[in-house]
Design a protein around this motif. Sequence first.
Motif, PDB file in Angstrom:
ATOM      1  N   LEU A  14       0.838  -1.198   0.000  1.00 18.38           N
ATOM      2  CA  LEU A  14       0.000   0.000   0.000  1.00 18.38           C
ATOM      3  C   LEU A  14       0.874   1.248   0.000  1.00 18.38           C
ATOM      4  O   LEU A  14       0.636   2.184  -0.762  1.00 18.38           O
ATOM      5  N   LYS A  15       1.899   1.237   0.841  1.00 15.81           N
ATOM      6  CA  LYS A  15       2.808   2.388   0.910  1.00 15.81           C
ATOM      7  C   LYS A  15       3.445   2.635  -0.460  1.00 15.81           C
ATOM      8  O   LYS A  15       3.504   3.775  -0.927  1.00 15.81           O
ATOM      9  N   ASP A  16       3.906   1.578  -1.102  1.00 12.54           N
ATOM     10  CA  ASP A  16       4.522   1.710  -2.428  1.00 12.54           C
ATOM     11  C   ASP A  16       3.526   2.255  -3.450  1.00 12.54           C
ATOM     12  O   ASP A  16       3.869   3.094  -4.285  1.00 12.54           O
ATOM     13  N   LYS A  17       2.284   1.788  -3.397  1.00 14.08           N
ATOM     14  CA  LYS A  17       1.265   2.236  -4.343  1.00 14.08           C
ATOM     15  C   LYS A  17       0.896   3.701  -4.109  1.00 14.08           C
ATOM     16  O   LYS A  17       0.670   4.444  -5.073  1.00 14.08           O
ATOM     17  N   ILE A  18       0.834   4.107  -2.857  1.00 22.38           N
ATOM     18  CA  ILE A  18       0.518   5.507  -2.549  1.00 22.38           C
ATOM     19  C   ILE A  18       1.587   6.443  -3.109  1.00 22.38           C
ATOM     20  O   ILE A  18       1.286   7.532  -3.584  1.00 22.38           O
ATOM     21  N   GLU A  19       2.820   5.989  -3.094  1.00 21.07           N
ATOM     22  CA  GLU A  19       3.923   6.805  -3.611  1.00 21.07           C
ATOM     23  C   GLU A  19       3.795   7.042  -5.113  1.00 21.07           C
ATOM     24  O   GLU A  19       4.368   7.984  -5.647  1.00 21.07           O
ATOM     25  N   THR A  20       3.046   6.192  -5.817  1.00 22.48           N
ATOM     26  CA  THR A  20       2.922   6.350  -7.276  1.00 22.48           C
ATOM     27  C   THR A  20       1.795   7.285  -7.679  1.00 22.48           C
ATOM     28  O   THR A  20       1.650   7.585  -8.862  1.00 22.48           O
ATOM     29  N   ILE A  21       1.000   7.749  -6.716  1.00 24.93           N
ATOM     30  CA  ILE A  21      -0.115   8.633  -7.051  1.00 24.93           C
ATOM     31  C   ILE A  21       0.457   9.961  -7.527  1.00 24.93           C
ATOM     32  O   ILE A  21       1.309  10.569  -6.887  1.00 24.93           O
ATOM     33  N   ASP A  22      -0.019  10.382  -8.691  1.00 21.51           N
ATOM     34  CA  ASP A  22       0.451  11.645  -9.274  1.00 21.51           C
ATOM     35  C   ASP A  22      -0.583  12.720  -8.976  1.00 21.51           C
ATOM     36  O   ASP A  22      -1.674  12.736  -9.525  1.00 21.51           O
ATOM     37  N   TYR A  23      -0.221  13.628  -8.093  1.00 26.93           N
ATOM     38  CA  TYR A  23      -1.148  14.687  -7.676  1.00 26.93           C
ATOM     39  C   TYR A  23      -1.171  15.823  -8.663  1.00 26.93           C
ATOM     40  O   TYR A  23      -0.302  16.374  -9.136  1.00 26.93           O
TER      41      TYR A  23
END
Length: 186
Positions: free
Chosen positions: A177-186
Amino acid sequence: NRRKADMIEFMALTGLRYGELIALREEDLYEGYINVNGTIDFRNGSYSTVVRTTPKTKAANRNIALSNRAVNIIIKVLQENQLYKLTKEYTDLGYIFTNTSGLPIDYRTFEPCLKNAAKFAGLQKPVTSHYLRHTHISFLAELNIPIKVVMDRVGHTDASTTLQVYTHVTSKMKESLKDKIETIDY
């Protein structure tokens, strides 16, 4: 006991209840899956009287796809059974996970082996055969298998039963989950 070690691994690979495991017969095997359609319960206290009954619930009647490792365990056990069948002590009742006389392995002889194996592995909490079922569900959760598919596989009719185990978020899932959150492009 190697047979019981194979049973432990098979249960973790399939999520079977103990009674379902020992009720498996050769006729329940199909290429790549097993048909779960019975259970054996020794609660009557008589080990020599084997009574095969219907599974716990209607949903417990199911087909379970097997991994290559699970298939290899079945093949190994069936080959060992062929050797047992050469002895006078063996009565072939068609069951797969049997003792040397052909009877399904009684939980009262399986449980101490499981507890010793858990202790040897350094596990501090009490381990039962149902723990292996929960382990299987946790593996499926880590693989992001949909809850309905998991329910069908383990024979649950009530999602809350599966969710109790499924929602135990493992450290691997938290890290993912932590790794996936890091990929979110704001």
